[in-house]
Design an enzyme around this catalytic site. Structure first.
Site, mmCIF file in Angstrom:
data_model
loop_
_atom_site.group_PDB
_atom_site.id
_atom_site.type_symbol
_atom_site.label_atom_id
_atom_site.label_comp_id
_atom_site.label_asym_id
_atom_site.label_seq_id
_atom_site.Cartn_x
_atom_site.Cartn_y
_atom_site.Cartn_z
ATOM 1 N N CYS A 113 15.892 8.419 6.115
ATOM 2 C CA CYS A 113 16.712 7.121 6.157
ATOM 3 C C CYS A 113 18.072 7.478 5.471
ATOM 4 C CB CYS A 113 16.089 6.048 5.255
ATOM 5 S SG CYS A 113 14.466 5.591 6.058
ATOM 6 N N HIS A 251 21.047 0.819 2.667
ATOM 7 C CA HIS A 251 19.985 0.990 3.677
ATOM 8 C C HIS A 251 19.225 -0.408 3.795
ATOM 9 C CE1 HIS A 251 16.742 2.557 5.870
ATOM 10 N NE2 HIS A 251 16.010 2.856 4.950
ATOM 11 N N ASN A 281 13.411 -1.907 9.503
ATOM 12 C CA ASN A 281 14.055 -0.628 9.023
ATOM 13 C C ASN A 281 14.050 0.334 10.132
ATOM 14 O OD1 ASN A 281 14.225 1.879 7.711
ATOM 15 N ND2 ASN A 281 12.935 1.562 6.164
HETATM 16 N N1 ACO Z 1 -0.319 -8.081 6.217
HETATM 17 C C1 ACO Z 1 -1.278 -8.749 5.611
HETATM 18 N N2 ACO Z 1 -1.556 -8.029 4.294
HETATM 19 C C2 ACO Z 1 -1.292 -6.841 4.181
HETATM 20 C C3 ACO Z 1 -0.441 -6.228 4.891
HETATM 21 C C4 ACO Z 1 0.214 -6.878 6.091
HETATM 22 N N3 ACO Z 1 0.832 -6.345 7.180
HETATM 23 N N4 ACO Z 1 0.101 -4.951 4.533
HETATM 24 C C5 ACO Z 1 -0.820 -4.751 3.576
HETATM 25 N N5 ACO Z 1 -1.464 -5.828 3.236
HETATM 26 C C6 ACO Z 1 -2.517 -6.154 2.201
HETATM 27 C C7 ACO Z 1 -2.920 -4.921 1.492
HETATM 28 O O1 ACO Z 1 -3.990 -4.389 2.356
HETATM 29 C C8 ACO Z 1 -3.340 -5.518 0.254
HETATM 30 O O2 ACO Z 1 -4.665 -6.172 0.239
HETATM 31 P P1 ACO Z 1 -5.664 -5.750 -0.691
HETATM 32 O O3 ACO Z 1 -5.223 -6.246 -2.221
HETATM 33 O O4 ACO Z 1 -6.977 -6.595 -0.182
HETATM 34 O O5 ACO Z 1 -5.999 -4.277 -0.698
HETATM 35 C C9 ACO Z 1 -2.527 -6.369 -0.097
HETATM 36 O O6 ACO Z 1 -1.768 -6.803 0.986
HETATM 37 C C10 ACO Z 1 -1.339 -5.855 -0.947
HETATM 38 O O7 ACO Z 1 -0.953 -4.666 -0.590
HETATM 39 P P2 ACO Z 1 0.308 -3.708 -1.334
HETATM 40 O O8 ACO Z 1 0.442 -2.771 -0.649
HETATM 41 O O9 ACO Z 1 0.014 -3.779 -2.899
HETATM 42 O O10 ACO Z 1 1.543 -4.911 -1.113
HETATM 43 P P3 ACO Z 1 2.955 -4.844 -1.568
HETATM 44 O O11 ACO Z 1 3.302 -6.177 -2.211
HETATM 45 O O12 ACO Z 1 3.377 -3.790 -2.152
HETATM 46 O O13 ACO Z 1 3.807 -4.856 -0.202
HETATM 47 C C11 ACO Z 1 5.172 -3.207 1.095
HETATM 48 C C12 ACO Z 1 3.670 -3.756 0.720
HETATM 49 C C13 ACO Z 1 5.984 -4.432 1.913
HETATM 50 C C14 ACO Z 1 4.896 -2.194 1.880
HETATM 51 C C15 ACO Z 1 5.751 -2.914 -0.314
HETATM 52 O O14 ACO Z 1 5.116 -2.060 -0.950
HETATM 53 C C16 ACO Z 1 7.252 -2.112 0.152
HETATM 54 O O15 ACO Z 1 8.083 -3.050 0.502
HETATM 55 N N6 ACO Z 1 7.040 -0.718 -0.053
HETATM 56 C C17 ACO Z 1 8.478 -0.187 0.338
HETATM 57 C C18 ACO Z 1 7.904 0.572 1.602
HETATM 58 C C19 ACO Z 1 9.386 0.952 2.332
HETATM 59 O O16 ACO Z 1 10.362 0.140 2.540
HETATM 60 N N7 ACO Z 1 9.091 1.937 3.172
HETATM 61 C C20 ACO Z 1 10.290 2.201 4.232
HETATM 62 C C21 ACO Z 1 10.565 3.753 4.198
HETATM 63 S S1 ACO Z 1 11.646 4.071 2.663
HETATM 64 C C22 ACO Z 1 12.969 3.353 2.783
HETATM 65 O O17 ACO Z 1 13.502 3.076 3.609
HETATM 66 C C23 ACO Z 1 13.549 2.610 1.529
#
Ligand code: ACO
Length: 324
Positions: A113, A251, A281
């Site tokens: 990215c 980004h 993204n």
């Molecule tokens: N829909 C519904 N539930 C979901 C989904 C979904 N799409 N995805 C995950 N869940 C569930 C999980 O299974 C988990 O369930 P559980 O508690 O029963 O195990 C629950 O939601 C919470 O999951 P977390 O992973 O803890 O959720 P979080 O609040 O951290 O959000 C997310 C997840 C959105 C991916 C967050 O961690 C995030 O934004 N991370 C950054 C990732 C990113 O931006 N990556 C891109 C590449 S790097 C960059 O560009 C910066």
């Protein structure tokens, strides 16, 4: 000394729009979950005539038109991508052939990215030694081919698209400074494996190794901290404050990362360009798509100080200041 200045911008998004409601039919998720966790409402998905190099070439043609030069005048083409059309030849060589940039040399750059900011920095170095150069810098991704559409943790986040700038030299304006970093020790938190030389089994039957693998919470934590440090370090080094910045183009990862970042670096939301809700993204394409939209919306005036920052797989991250 001459610096790299943007002479024209362009972008190209695939036609197909994938909504959160569409995703509800594919994996166990909801519009409410995706919107509240990421701010993403729609993303674009490339069709068969929207291969990476085709999106890149269409963005390039727009950027050339906006700069008022032809492909034949280009000296260099750089494509920042982690989803190239093929491993060899480079996406940049495909673009060169598409736009008739016969005298240009061309290569790809992979910094996930952060690829576009790494590319801007590289272009600035070329311009410093040969100010007359005309450089086409593209960020282009077809991430939909590398997303596991059965994995709700990742498939909701990413989209396809391309953005481009034509870059020339100026002794008045342009890139002021950039602050780039990498940390290869943390690669397992965000990666995409085969097809690559480390994995000879290109016929991996379930294609698991082909997909983006991510530890979402860790990425979130590192991304906010790293971008905050990259921005504050750069502002300190250049002795400028957020008040001096006209527009901040980060980004477009997701709205919660951006919200935390804005809070930590103390920037008002009206100074931040956000389009993650529309495109998700798009990795290396996210900054140039946003830059092109900001340009076409008239949000960039000559002499404005523009701040950029990014974070991605590697890890790679950084920030950049540019006088528009
Ligand atoms: N829909 C519904 N539930 C979901 C989904 C979904 N799409 N995805 C995950 N869940 C569930 C999980 O299974 C988990 O369930 P559980 O508690 O029963 O195990 C629950 O939601 C919470 O999951 P977390 O992973 O803890 O959720 P979080 O609040 O951290 O959000 C997310 C997840 C959105 C991916 C967050 O961690 C995030 O934004 N991370 C950054 C990732 C990113 O931006 N990556 C891109 C590449 S790097 C960059 O560009 C910066």
């Amino acid at each position: 000394m001459h610096r790299a200045v943007v002479l024209g911008t362009g972008s190209c998004l695939p036609e197909r729009v994938l909504t959160n409601n569409d995703l509800e039919q594919m994996v166990k998720t909801s519009d409410e979950w995706i919107t509240s966790r990421t701010g993403i409402r729609t993303r674009r998905i490339a069709g068969s005539d929207e291969q990476n190099y085709q999106l890149a070439s269409r963005a390039a043609v727009m950027a050339l038109e906006s700069a008022g030069i032809s492909g034949a005048e280009l000296d260099l083409i750089i494509v920042a991508t982690m989803t190239p059309h093929m491993i060899m030849p480079s996406c940049a060589c495909f673009v060169q052939a598409e736009i008739g940039a016969e005298k240009a040399f061309a290569f790809d750059l992979n910094a996930a990215c952060s690829g576009y900011l790494y590319g801007f920095d590289l272009a600035d170095k070329y311009i410093a030694s040969r100010p007359e150069m005309k450089i086409l810098l593209i960020g282009s991704e077809t991430l939909s081919a590398r997303v596991n559409w059965e994995d709700r943790n990742t498939c909701i986040l990413f989209g396809d698209g391309a953005g481009a700038c034509v870059i020339g030299g100026s002794d008045e304006r342009g890139i002021l400074d950039s602050n780039l970093f990498s940390d290869g020790k943390l690669w397992k938190l965000l990666y995409m494996d085969s097809p690559a030389s480390r994995n000879p089994d290109l016929l991996d039957p379930d294609r698991k190794g082909c997909f983006i693998q991510m530890s979402g919470r860790d990425v979130f934590k590192y991304a906010v901290r790293a971008m905050e440090d990259a921005v504050s370090g750069l502002l300190d080094r250049q002795q400028v404050s957020m008040d001096d910045v006209s527009l901040f183009i980060p980004h477009q990862a997701n709205i919660r990362i951006l919200g935390k970042l804005m809070e930590r670096v103390g920037v008002a939301q009206e100074k931040v360009f956000i389009n993650v809700d529309k495109y998700g993204n798009t990795s290396a394409a996210s900054i140039p798509i946003a830059l092109d939209e900001a340009n076409r919306q008239g949000r960039l005036q000559k002499g404005d100080l523009i701040l950029f920052c990014s974070f991605g797989g590697g890890f790679t991250w950084g920030s950049m200041l540019m006088h528009w």
